[in-house]
Enzyme design. Structure first.
Site, PDB file in Angstrom:
ATOM      1  N   CYS A 338       0.797  -1.235   0.000  1.00 55.13           N
ATOM      2  CA  CYS A 338       0.000   0.000   0.000  1.00 55.13           C
ATOM      3  C   CYS A 338       0.827   1.282   0.000  1.00 55.13           C
ATOM      4  O   CYS A 338       0.504   2.203  -0.755  1.00 55.13           O
ATOM      5  CB  CYS A 338      -1.035   0.022   1.120  1.00 55.13           C
ATOM      6  SG  CYS A 338      -0.954  -1.313   2.282  1.00 55.13           S
ATOM      7  N   ARG A 367       7.070 -10.999   5.487  1.00 51.54           N
ATOM      8  CA  ARG A 367       6.683 -10.727   6.870  1.00 51.54           C
ATOM      9  C   ARG A 367       7.327 -11.763   7.762  1.00 51.54           C
ATOM     10  O   ARG A 367       7.328 -12.945   7.442  1.00 51.54           O
ATOM     11  CB  ARG A 367       5.160 -10.791   7.019  1.00 51.54           C
ATOM     12  CG  ARG A 367       4.493  -9.684   6.247  1.00 51.54           C
ATOM     13  CD  ARG A 367       2.993  -9.745   6.361  1.00 51.54           C
ATOM     14  NE  ARG A 367       2.416  -8.752   5.475  1.00 51.54           N
ATOM     15  CZ  ARG A 367       1.107  -8.577   5.305  1.00 51.54           C
ATOM     16  NH1 ARG A 367       0.258  -9.329   5.965  1.00 51.54           N
ATOM     17  NH2 ARG A 367       0.663  -7.649   4.481  1.00 51.54           N
ATOM     18  N   GLN A 385       0.897 -11.131  -2.817  1.00 47.13           N
ATOM     19  CA  GLN A 385      -0.512 -10.758  -2.691  1.00 47.13           C
ATOM     20  C   GLN A 385      -1.069 -10.396  -4.066  1.00 47.13           C
ATOM     21  O   GLN A 385      -0.378  -9.769  -4.866  1.00 47.13           O
ATOM     22  CB  GLN A 385      -0.639  -9.520  -1.796  1.00 47.13           C
ATOM     23  CG  GLN A 385      -0.222  -9.742  -0.369  1.00 47.13           C
ATOM     24  CD  GLN A 385      -0.362  -8.465   0.440  1.00 47.13           C
ATOM     25  OE1 GLN A 385       0.188  -7.429   0.093  1.00 47.13           O
ATOM     26  NE2 GLN A 385      -1.098  -8.544   1.533  1.00 47.13           N
ATOM     27  N   ASP A 387      -2.765  -8.031  -4.942  1.00 45.86           N
ATOM     28  CA  ASP A 387      -3.155  -6.809  -4.258  1.00 45.86           C
ATOM     29  C   ASP A 387      -3.713  -5.766  -5.224  1.00 45.86           C
ATOM     30  O   ASP A 387      -3.387  -5.761  -6.408  1.00 45.86           O
ATOM     31  CB  ASP A 387      -1.900  -6.233  -3.590  1.00 45.86           C
ATOM     32  CG  ASP A 387      -2.223  -5.511  -2.298  1.00 45.86           C
ATOM     33  OD1 ASP A 387      -3.415  -5.388  -1.978  1.00 45.86           O
ATOM     34  OD2 ASP A 387      -1.280  -5.085  -1.623  1.00 45.86           O
ATOM     35  N   HIS A 389      -5.152  -1.419  -4.816  1.00 44.62           N
ATOM     36  CA  HIS A 389      -5.620  -0.320  -3.975  1.00 44.62           C
ATOM     37  C   HIS A 389      -6.469   0.613  -4.809  1.00 44.62           C
ATOM     38  O   HIS A 389      -6.068   1.018  -5.888  1.00 44.62           O
ATOM     39  CB  HIS A 389      -4.432   0.396  -3.338  1.00 44.62           C
ATOM     40  CG  HIS A 389      -3.709  -0.493  -2.387  1.00 44.62           C
ATOM     41  ND1 HIS A 389      -2.597  -1.207  -2.734  1.00 44.62           N
ATOM     42  CD2 HIS A 389      -4.003  -0.847  -1.110  1.00 44.62           C
ATOM     43  CE1 HIS A 389      -2.208  -1.941  -1.712  1.00 44.62           C
ATOM     44  NE2 HIS A 389      -3.042  -1.752  -0.715  1.00 44.62           N
ATOM     45  N   LYS A 473     -13.763  -3.945   7.576  1.00 48.42           N
ATOM     46  CA  LYS A 473     -13.407  -4.843   6.475  1.00 48.42           C
ATOM     47  C   LYS A 473     -14.442  -5.930   6.262  1.00 48.42           C
ATOM     48  O   LYS A 473     -15.308  -6.170   7.111  1.00 48.42           O
ATOM     49  CB  LYS A 473     -12.038  -5.458   6.719  1.00 48.42           C
ATOM     50  CG  LYS A 473     -11.947  -6.275   7.989  1.00 48.42           C
ATOM     51  CD  LYS A 473     -10.559  -6.893   8.138  1.00 48.42           C
ATOM     52  CE  LYS A 473     -10.497  -7.788   9.363  1.00 48.42           C
ATOM     53  NZ  LYS A 473      -9.264  -8.539   9.496  1.00 48.42           N
ATOM     54  N   HIS A 519      -8.336  -1.422   0.232  1.00 49.40           N
ATOM     55  CA  HIS A 519      -7.367  -2.492  -0.024  1.00 49.40           C
ATOM     56  C   HIS A 519      -8.183  -3.730  -0.362  1.00 49.40           C
ATOM     57  O   HIS A 519      -9.163  -3.999   0.320  1.00 49.40           O
ATOM     58  CB  HIS A 519      -6.578  -2.888   1.226  1.00 49.40           C
ATOM     59  CG  HIS A 519      -5.940  -1.776   1.964  1.00 49.40           C
ATOM     60  ND1 HIS A 519      -4.589  -1.635   2.023  1.00 49.40           N
ATOM     61  CD2 HIS A 519      -6.452  -0.775   2.721  1.00 49.40           C
ATOM     62  CE1 HIS A 519      -4.290  -0.594   2.787  1.00 49.40           C
ATOM     63  NE2 HIS A 519      -5.400  -0.052   3.225  1.00 49.40           N
TER      64      HIS A 519
END
Length: 654
Positions: A338, A367, A385, A387, A389, A473, A519
């Site tokens: 992000c 991570r 991910q 991912d 945004h 979320k 996200h």
RNA sequence: GCUGAUGUAGCUCAGGGGUAGAGCACUUCCUUGGUAAGGAAGAGGUCAUGGGUUCAAAUCCCAUCAUCAGCUCCA
């Protein structure tokens, strides 16, 4: 007389000494036999508890969560009773129900241990106790008396629990020779428990705190019918066979290396092929929904994460800073994408006319996870991910949210996840301090999620206090082919990062405004998603996705050239093939390739060469007859297309 | 990270103080076949790693690492 309202709205009159069991009996003896607990004014009660005022009720059987809970809770007590009988002096922690059964944490007398081997004996004792059909009796007790009772038993764990309870709310349950501190509810007697399986023994810290003593936790599951236990054991066996770590090895999809490092998966060619198909699929869908791909580096300056707030929150628990040799610059491996995407947004001035902006990236992140947490592909230290945004105006939030839900629907459809629900995670209204952002924004965002889910007809549960600190979320839970639940995609609203990165757009009023950020990762991560997919399909991936779609088997080496020719022709039509030209009999080749889970097997020999055809065999389905090569190519392409029909839903509107 | 169990051939596993075992996979040869295992021969292991005990350790002991289960954790 009291009035009792049934779920269908009808009202029945009963004496004031009526119990749930009596009500069931009055409806039908058969119901009374099956009923396990009762909700009285939305509170779950024991069937044997007297209902003395007007109430609305619902009776729970095995098929209801509430019914199962009472059943398993009572089973935990039966197990405790059995443990006390076999190991006198055992102290008891807690014994709750879980998704599939129950456990009890116990502190065995000095020198005693329970191993897997002892479980059979414990099961037998439990069955013996269950067959005694002992009444399970509820009693209310004062705090002082409760303390006295468990002091006499010398059970410090129960005493600790009682300490946290308020006087007047403490109840005991007794069956046979066993009494336990418990809120209930329970079955009327132990006789309903017909089949018992104790599954495993493990250590667990008292109250989950590693500073406390480790207790012995025994997991078990029970059923009202022996047949249900058999079915459950078959399911467990099936789940074991589907373990993605096992299938990943068998199908040569991925591996791990000690020298590369813990939790860092290595994708082998077939696994990489599978991942690539998934990525291509999602990219196509996202393109239709107006997403743009971006690419960002794997590291970022520490300052970036100080700005985002992640450094403060997670810095200590991350892979540590990477320093440049000369200038002493400090970088972090990126733990999320992000902040990078925010910087892309920020690179140019934005107008309300540009919004929504949707940046997608298959972004690899790292991570630090504790070594004990790592598990196959589902819990790793480096993962990618899917991912994206989305930056939009507050007014666009709901609409954007709905479109993300649409994407998730498309994915679930293409991958045959039929059974799913979603969890809406909102902030805890009693504890709003730990969240950032204005109440107004939170209310707006929460309303947007709730309305979007409702308008999409999503089955949801709402959890208060489960929101991230920066926004509410929506998480999707899917149920796989053997009934296990997995958490997959997630959609999160974020007011924090736009603020911290000072993101802006110019509105129609020519004023600066703050965009809202969403996200979202429908797969979650490629690693986790592939793992779930393997376990859902047992490695038999849908045709469009599977790395090897067709294998060509030559009857003898004389036909290897023809097999290769067929393969080449199919490759031109983007059909992924392999040739089995080993010097083996056809029966052997069929067996080996069936076991490799390749959807189509083509057998070619003299007859096929002469007629320019292939003999088709579908995995698990046997011989399907003969087709020309072209016919087969069209047939496969058509099947792939029909599986991917949903991909063509075009939602582009911007 | 904590507790416990496990670590033997590419895979699945047996064995166990005195020359390291099986099945499958692999290589070579024979066989050239029609819808779920054709035959023969061969190659392959510092028994996780490092220490210790012993005349002798893969085996017993200790430590480390990894895997598995559970706990705790998951931006």
């Amino acid at each position: 007389m009291i009035n009792v309202t049934l779920p269908d709205g009808s009202i029945k009159q009963y004496d004031e000494s009526i119990t749930g069991y009596d009500i069931a009996m009055s409806i039908s003896p058969r119901l009374a036999k099956e009923v396990l607990s009762i909700s009285v004014n939305d509170e779950v009660w024991d069937l044997s508890r007297v209902i003395s005022s007007d109430s609305s009720i619902k009776l729970h059987k095995w098929d209801d969560e509430e019914g199962k809970n009472a059943f398993w809770h009572s089973s935990a007590h039966i197990m405790a009773e059995a443990i006390e009988a076999i190991y006198p002096g055992t102290k008891f922690g807690i014994g709750p129900t879980i998704d599939n059964g129950f456990y009890y944490d116990v502190d065995l007398p000095e020198g005693k241990v329970i191993t897997e081997k002892d479980l059979v004996r414990l099961e037998q004792k439990m069955l013996e106790l269950a067959r005694q059909k002992n009444d399970i009796v509820r009693s209310e007790i004062s705090k002082a008396d409760a303390i006295q009772l468990f002091q006499d038993k010398n059970d410090e764990y129960k005493l600790e629990l009682i300490n946290d309870l308020e006087d007047g709310t403490i109840t005991l349950y007794n069956q046979g020779d066993f009494t336990d501190l418990c809120r209930g509810p329970h079955l009327p007697n132990t006789g309903a428990v017909k089949a018992i399986k104790l599954l495993s023994v493990a250590g667990a810290y008292w109250r989950g705190d590693e500073k406390n003593k480790m207790l012995t936790r025994i997991y078990g599951v029970t059923f009202p019918k022996a047949k249900l236990l058999q079915e459950y054991l078959v399911l467990l066996e099936e789940a074991k066979k589907r373990d993605h770590r096992k299938i990943g090895k068998e199908m040569v999809l991925f591996t791990f290396s000690q020298d590369v490092g813990l939790g860092l998966p290595l994708w082998m060619p077939k696994g990489a092929q599978l991942r690539e198909q998934l990525e291509l699929f999602l990219k196509k869908v996202q393109k239709n929904f107006g997403y743009e791909q971006v690419i960002t580096p794997h590291i970022g300056n520490v300052q970036l994460y100080k700005t985002s707030g992640h450094y403060e929150k997670y810095g200590k628990d991350s892979f540590q800073v990477i320093k440049t040799p000369q200038e002493g610059e400090e970088y972090l491996l990126k733990p999320m994408n992000c902040p990078h995407h925010c910087e892309i947004y920020k690179a140019r001035p934005r107008s309300y006319k540009d919004l929504p902006i949707r940046y997608a990236e298959f972004g690899t992140v790292y991570r630090y996870e504790q070594s004990g947490e790592l598990h196959g592909l589902t819990r790793v230290r480096g993962f990618t991910q899917d991912d994206a945004h989305l930056f939009c105006t507050p007014d666009q939030l709901k609409e954007e949210f709905k479109k993300v839900i649409d994407i998730i629907f498309i994915i679930f459809k293409a991958l045959d996840f039929k059974d799913f629900t979603a969890q809406i995670s909102l902030r805890d209204p009693k504890n709003t301090e730990k969240y950032i952002g204005s109440d107004e924004n939170w209310d707006k965002a929460e309303a947007a999620i709730i309305e979007a889910s409702a308008e999409k007809g999503l089955k949801t549960v709402t959890e208060l206090g489960e929101a991230a600190f920066y926004g509410p979320k929506l998480d999707f839970m899917i149920k796989d082919a053997v009934g296990r639940n997995w958490q997959l995609g997630t959609i999160q609203v974020d007011y924090n990062l736009p603020e911290r990165f000072d993101l802006e757009y110019t509105g129609a009023d020519n004023q600066k405004h703050r965009p809202v950020m969403i996200h979202r990762a429908p797969f979650g991560s490629m690693e986790r998603f592939v793992a779930v997919l393997i376990e859902h399909t047992a490695g038999k991936f849908p045709l469009w996705l599977t790395p090897e779609q067709v294998v060509i088997l030559s009857i003898s080496e004389k036909f290897n050239d023809y097999a290769q020719k067929v393969s080449n022709i199919l490759n031109i039509s983007d059909i992924r093939t392999v040739v089995d030209d080993r010097n083996e009999k056809i029966g052997r080749k069929i067996r080996d390739n069936e076991l490799k889970r390749i959807p189509y097997l083509l057998i070619v020999g003299e007859q096929e060469v002469e007629s320019n055809s292939v003999s088709v065999r579908q995995q698990g389905q046997g011989d399907k007859g003969t087709m020309t090569i072209d016919e087969f190519a069209r047939f496969i392409k058509k099947e792939v297309e029909s599986q991917l029909e949903a991909i063509h839903i075009n939602q582009k509107s911007n």
